[in-house]
Each structure stands twice: as C-alpha cells, then as structure tokens.
Design an enzyme around this catalytic site. Structure first.
Site, mmCIF file in Angstrom:
data_model
loop_
_atom_site.group_PDB
_atom_site.id
_atom_site.type_symbol
_atom_site.label_atom_id
_atom_site.label_comp_id
_atom_site.label_asym_id
_atom_site.label_seq_id
_atom_site.Cartn_x
_atom_site.Cartn_y
_atom_site.Cartn_z
ATOM 1 N N HIS A 311 0.727 -1.519 0.309
ATOM 2 C CA HIS A 311 -0.526 0.204 0.133
ATOM 3 C C HIS A 311 1.637 0.881 -0.321
ATOM 4 O O HIS A 311 2.304 1.245 0.808
ATOM 5 C CB HIS A 311 -1.251 -0.457 1.073
ATOM 6 C CG HIS A 311 -2.054 0.945 0.568
ATOM 7 N ND1 HIS A 311 -1.860 2.143 1.750
ATOM 8 C CD2 HIS A 311 -3.677 0.616 0.334
ATOM 9 C CE1 HIS A 311 -3.112 2.604 1.444
ATOM 10 N NE2 HIS A 311 -3.967 1.879 0.729
ATOM 11 N N ASP A 369 -8.109 -5.264 0.305
ATOM 12 C CA ASP A 369 -8.603 -5.951 -1.080
ATOM 13 C C ASP A 369 -8.101 -7.709 -1.009
ATOM 14 O O ASP A 369 -8.745 -8.666 -1.888
ATOM 15 C CB ASP A 369 -7.914 -5.176 -2.421
ATOM 16 C CG ASP A 369 -8.506 -4.354 -3.224
ATOM 17 O OD1 ASP A 369 -7.407 -3.133 -2.888
ATOM 18 O OD2 ASP A 369 -9.702 -4.147 -3.265
HETATM 19 C C1 SDX Z 1 -5.955 -0.279 -2.596
HETATM 20 O O1 SDX Z 1 -4.627 4.494 -1.886
HETATM 21 C C2 SDX Z 1 -5.579 3.737 -1.257
HETATM 22 O O2 SDX Z 1 -5.668 4.625 -0.032
HETATM 23 C C3 SDX Z 1 -5.960 3.041 -1.915
HETATM 24 C C4 SDX Z 1 -7.033 1.794 -1.689
HETATM 25 C C5 SDX Z 1 -8.064 2.954 -1.229
HETATM 26 O O3 SDX Z 1 -8.753 2.304 -0.334
HETATM 27 O O4 SDX Z 1 -9.002 3.561 -1.905
HETATM 28 O O5 SDX Z 1 -6.669 1.838 0.031
HETATM 29 C C6 SDX Z 1 -7.391 0.852 -2.148
HETATM 30 O O6 SDX Z 1 -5.657 0.419 -4.200
HETATM 31 C C7 SDX Z 1 -5.256 -0.903 -1.712
HETATM 32 C C8 SDX Z 1 -4.666 -1.157 -3.389
HETATM 33 C C9 SDX Z 1 -4.747 -2.578 -4.279
HETATM 34 N N1 SDX Z 1 -3.677 -2.698 -4.547
HETATM 35 C C10 SDX Z 1 -3.006 -3.900 -4.880
HETATM 36 O O7 SDX Z 1 -3.211 -4.893 -4.200
HETATM 37 C C11 SDX Z 1 -2.477 -4.361 -5.926
HETATM 38 C C12 SDX Z 1 -0.812 -5.307 -5.015
HETATM 39 N N2 SDX Z 1 0.701 -3.442 -4.449
HETATM 40 C C13 SDX Z 1 0.978 -2.617 -5.485
HETATM 41 O O8 SDX Z 1 0.087 -2.407 -6.579
HETATM 42 C C14 SDX Z 1 1.393 -1.515 -4.624
HETATM 43 O O9 SDX Z 1 2.081 -2.100 -3.494
HETATM 44 C C15 SDX Z 1 0.720 -0.898 -4.591
HETATM 45 C C16 SDX Z 1 0.034 -0.265 -6.292
HETATM 46 C C17 SDX Z 1 -0.911 -0.837 -4.160
HETATM 47 C C18 SDX Z 1 1.056 0.634 -4.295
HETATM 48 O O10 SDX Z 1 2.233 1.452 -5.133
HETATM 49 P P1 SDX Z 1 3.857 2.107 -4.134
HETATM 50 O O11 SDX Z 1 2.700 2.753 -2.794
HETATM 51 O O12 SDX Z 1 3.582 2.819 -5.434
HETATM 52 O O13 SDX Z 1 4.636 1.073 -3.786
HETATM 53 P P2 SDX Z 1 5.942 0.777 -4.897
HETATM 54 O O14 SDX Z 1 5.334 0.460 -6.168
HETATM 55 O O15 SDX Z 1 6.688 1.913 -5.013
HETATM 56 O O16 SDX Z 1 6.529 -0.486 -3.679
HETATM 57 C C19 SDX Z 1 7.582 -0.582 -3.362
HETATM 58 C C20 SDX Z 1 8.337 -2.050 -3.318
HETATM 59 C C21 SDX Z 1 8.864 -2.388 -4.586
HETATM 60 O O17 SDX Z 1 10.093 -2.698 -4.865
HETATM 61 P P3 SDX Z 1 11.686 -2.346 -4.591
HETATM 62 O O18 SDX Z 1 12.052 -1.108 -6.097
HETATM 63 O O19 SDX Z 1 11.223 -1.288 -3.481
HETATM 64 O O20 SDX Z 1 12.330 -2.683 -4.915
HETATM 65 O O21 SDX Z 1 7.370 -3.059 -3.164
HETATM 66 C C22 SDX Z 1 7.042 -3.810 -3.866
HETATM 67 C C23 SDX Z 1 8.433 -2.654 -5.536
HETATM 68 O O22 SDX Z 1 7.990 -3.834 -6.409
HETATM 69 N N3 SDX Z 1 5.565 -4.097 -4.410
HETATM 70 C C24 SDX Z 1 5.757 -4.748 -4.241
HETATM 71 C C25 SDX Z 1 4.177 -4.989 -3.719
HETATM 72 N N4 SDX Z 1 4.204 -3.872 -3.843
HETATM 73 C C26 SDX Z 1 5.068 -3.591 -3.442
HETATM 74 N N5 SDX Z 1 6.268 -6.676 -4.868
HETATM 75 C C27 SDX Z 1 6.210 -7.485 -4.717
HETATM 76 N N6 SDX Z 1 4.178 -7.722 -4.768
HETATM 77 C C28 SDX Z 1 3.247 -5.923 -4.370
HETATM 78 N N7 SDX Z 1 1.872 -6.267 -4.210
#
Ligand code: SDX
Length: 434
Positions: A311, A369
């Site tokens: 998140h 989710d």
């Molecule tokens: C919702 O914003 C809100 O409040 C949204 C929400 C709401 O109520 O409105 O809470 C609802 O959208 C919840 C989120 C649902 N999405 C998912 O479950 C999809 C999977 N999650 C990822 O896509 C991700 O965690 C996000 C999009 C939710 C957040 O992404 P960020 O903040 O841009 O974080 P990031 O992509 O920079 O990740 C930081 C690191 C990265 O690795 P490094 O580059 O540091 O090596 O963590 C890794 C990412 O690759 N990472 C993951 C991951 N989420 C982040 N790696 C594997 N699996 C994951 N799910």
C-alpha cells in the site's frame, strides 16, 4: 480556514546562494506540510514528485490515515469502532456532514436516501446498449456518467442545495445501477429497490431476487455486506478520490466526476485488486505453488505483483484487512462453508509472505482487497462485480471529498506542471525532405 504556521524551512540555491523561506503548516494530527505555493514564482523551479508520494494536494477534515501505525479514522472515529458499532448509512452521514447523526437526523437521512434509490425508466435503454458480457465496471462508468443527462435540476455546483441533492442521488442510485449491471450481465430482469429494506439488504435483494419467487436476504450476510461497505467508504486522497477532485476542480458536474472516479478505481493497482486477488488465488491453486508465486513477485524482471499486498500509505497492517479477515470467517461460518480452500490458501500465502524478508523489508502487508474477494465469492458475488461493490461503497467518500473541495473558498482548477525532456524548438521539415 487560516492554516497554523508551525515552522519555516529555508531553501538555498547553492548555485546562486539565494535562500527562500518556506512556511510549514501543521495539521490537527499527522505530518506537517511545507507550503511551496510561491516556489515557482520565487525560484523558477517546479517541484518533482511523480505519483505524489510526498505531496499534499489539499486540506481535508474527512479521513486520516497513519500508515505506520495502521490507523484509519473517518472524521476522527476509528474504522474498527465504526465497523463494529455503526452502519453504512450512518457512516455516510458522518462522512458527508462531519458528525454522527442523532436519532432524528439519522431517520431523516435514511428516509431521504431510501426514497431516491429508483432510476428513471429511460435508463433501461442505456443498459440494453451494452453487450451482455460487458464488464460491469464499463457499464458503471457509462451509466453513472449518464445520470448527468437526466438530473438537470441538481447540476449547479455553486448551489449548496443542488450539491446535496446530487450527493443523495448518487449514494442512493449507484447501488441500483450496480445491481442492474449484474442482472443485465446474467440476463435476468431488473429488481426494483424496496423501501422496506435496509441499504445493504436492499442491495443484496436487487442482486439476487427474481420475480419468480420471494427472496429473503440473510441478516448475517446483509450485516457483513454493510460492514464491508463501511470499510471501503473513504480513504483520504487515493487515486480515484484524487481523480474526482481533479475532475471537479474544473467545475464538471458531480455525476461526471464520480464516473471519472469509477474509471480510476477500475485499475488492478487500485480497486481492481480485489478481482485480481481472486484470479491470483485461483492461479496459485495449491499451497505447494505459493513459493513459486512469491518468487515471481520478488523478481524485478517479472511484472507480477502479489495482489492484495502493499500500500502506498500503510507500512503496517491495513486496519480494514484485519476487520475483513474477521468478517471472512463469520460469513463462511454462517454459510456453513468449512475449509474454504481459497481462504486456507490466502491465509497460508499471508503467513509465508509476512515471513519473507522481501515483504518484511518493504513493509508489504495485506491490504483491504486481500480478503474482500473471498467474502464476496462466498456471498455469491461474481468476480467481475467485486470492484463494482468497491465503487458502491466509495461513492460517499468521493462525493464527500468533492463537496469539501467545492466548498473550499481557495479552490482552483488543478493543473500540475512537468519536467520536460522532449525536443527543443525545431523547424518543420517538408515531406519531400524527410
Ligand atoms: C487500494 O491509495 C489507497 O488508499 C488505495 C486503497 C483505497 O482504499 O482507496 O487503499 C485501495 O487500492 C489498495 C491497494 C490495492 N492494490 C493491490 O493490492 C495491488 C498490489 N499492490 C501493489 O501494486 C502496490 O503495493 C501498490 C500499488 C498498492 C502501492 O505501490 P507503491 O506505493 O507505488 O509502492 P511501490 O510500487 O513503490 O513498491 C515499493 C516496493 C517496490 O520494490 P522496490 O522497487 O523497492 O524493490 O515494494 C514492491 C515494489 O516492487 N512491491 C511489491 C508489491 N507492492 C509493492 N512487490 C510485490 N508484490 C506487491 N504487491
């Protein structure tokens, strides 16, 4: 509202030696903000923050999230207390007006919403323009946006009464549109709303009743659905809420703004994640496959991410996920579903991921989710409708944030700038010379 100055930051241009004073303002709780509104005028520089990871886009009094502590407050009330003690329409009142309603306020609000749930008959033709296999979120984008073609009497965004009428209509009619999108997809007749049923009960009735026989909604499932709607009602300045605010900042009507929010929510990185979680769990299929999927999620060359994990704000458990997990067990028990393999798989996946240093180091926890899809599936909601339910719940958050923005006397059109890396000015080349 006059912001309370808490500090001043000095920005120094090391090339010219010039310094700039930036006021720092404090909120009632949470991080201070550095006011950079004069920065471009003073320095001829923009700030650079793609994804807005360090940017506050507005002032708000609606929802507060402490990502480190896993805290979520709606108008100051903790989400777990609201989930345990409130109901969705009472929470809608709280988000819209800022305080919990008293008895008469609640009765009046519930009565008003209940009596706005029907759709203009002409809407039926909208649905019949879609293929039966259209994704229900595509239908939601189209039909909710079309509300602005019908309700010309509540489109003046500068009229507080018009804003409230539109807000009530959206809260009341989006569930009806959602249920009709489902009925359309399965080829069953639309079920009209019933004024003798509660909000969640009425939604489930519109989803699953048929004209062929009486359909009684399980009180437990209606309570579980009501609680899920509370958990999804608002969440600060997330992608879809920011979309609604940006669309609204141009003066677009509220129905069009909410349709824009629905479009943004559809993405798998946002509200589309609940549908993606179920797809992922079905793809994993067996506990023995979990390590290979964890490996894929960690592989930088693989775009796969563990859906339902991580998140932008929560670097701890999403408090909604905890309540959702509890509801999951209650719903499965109520339905007599013992040993739901997807739930067992999800809990094992959660356990393994939370022991893996990749996830621990990045503070990737289950989010709202992760469990919701399992509950929706147990209730009989098809996967394509999961994000639609998220949109039903979030409509009140979107419209509350939209109202707050429109009522802000300092509100102006949102218009970010950029770091331009394209071609410098160059002259046109005739086709014969290319
Ligand atoms: C919702 O914003 C809100 O409040 C949204 C929400 C709401 O109520 O409105 O809470 C609802 O959208 C919840 C989120 C649902 N999405 C998912 O479950 C999809 C999977 N999650 C990822 O896509 C991700 O965690 C996000 C999009 C939710 C957040 O992404 P960020 O903040 O841009 O974080 P990031 O992509 O920079 O990740 C930081 C690191 C990265 O690795 P490094 O580059 O540091 O090596 O963590 C890794 C990412 O690759 N990472 C993951 C991951 N989420 C982040 N790696 C594997 N699996 C994951 N799910």
């Amino acid at each position: 509202m006059t912001l309370e100055k808490n500090n001043t930051f000095t920005l120094t241009n090391n090339n010219s030696g010039e310094s700039f004073e930036l006021p720092v303002f404090k909120g009632s709780v949470g991080p201070d903000v550095i006011d950079i509104r004069k920065l471009y005028g003073d320095t001829n520089c923009f700030t650079y923050d793609p994804g807005f990871t360090s940017t506050g886009s507005c002032e708000s009094k609606i929802t507060y999230i402490d990502g480190d502590e896993g805290i979520l407050l709606y108008r100051g009330y903790p989400i777990d207390q609201l989930a345990d003690n409130s109901d969705y329409l009472e929470t809608c009142y709280l988000l819209l007006f800022g305080d919990l309603p008293n008895q008469s306020q609640k009765e009046s609000f519930v009565n008003d919403i209940t009596h706005h749930t029907m759709l203009h008959e002409q809407f039926n033709t909208f649905f019949h323009g879609f293929r039966r296999d259209a994704h229900p979120m595509a239908v939601m984008c189209g039909v909710v946006g079309a509300l602005s073609a019908f309700y010309h009497d509540s489109l003046d965004i500068n009229d507080p009464h018009h804003r409230m009428v539109s807000s009530y209509r959206l809260i009341a009619k989006v569930p009806t549109i959602a249920a009709q999108a489902y009925k359309y997809s399965v080829g069953q007749p639309f079920i009209t709303p019933r004024n003798d049923l509660g909000f969640a009960e009425n939604f489930l009735h519109m989803m699953f009743a048929t004209p062929a026989e009486d359909y009684v909604v399980s009180k437990t499932l209606a309570k579980a659905m009501d609680r899920i709607l509370i958990l999804h009602a608002d969440h600060e300045q997330n992608a879809s809420t920011s979309t609604v605010r940006l669309a609204g900042s141009s003066g677009a009507n509220p129905f069009a703004c909410i349709a824009a929010g629905i479009a943004s929510l559809w993405g798998p990185a946002h509200g589309g994640a609940n549908e993606a979680v179920l797809k992922m769990l079905n793809e994993i299929g067996d506990v023995s496959k979990i390590p290979s999927f964890i490996k894929k999620a960690k592989d930088k060359d693989d775009p796969f991410r563990l859906m339902g994990f991580g998140h932008r704000v929560y670097k701890n458990f999403d408090p909604r996920a905890k309540v959702m997990q509890q509801s999951c067990h209650e719903v499965l028990d109520e339905l007599g579903i013992k040993g739901e393999p997807l739930l067992d798989l999800a809990m094992e996946l959660e356990r393994i991921a939370l022991e893996d240093e990749y996830f621990v180091n990045r503070k990737l926890y289950p989010n709202v989710d992760f469990y919701s899809g399992i509950i929706f599936k147990a209730i009989g909601i098809p996967e394509t409708m999961f994000t639609v339910l998220f949109a039903v719940a979030r409509t009140v958050g979107w419209i509350s944030q939209w109202n707050e923005m429109i009522e802000d006397p300092t509100q102006k059109i949102g218009r970010p700038r950029q770091l331009y890396l394209g071609e410098n000015k160059r002259d046109y080349i005739e086709l014969s010379n290319r």
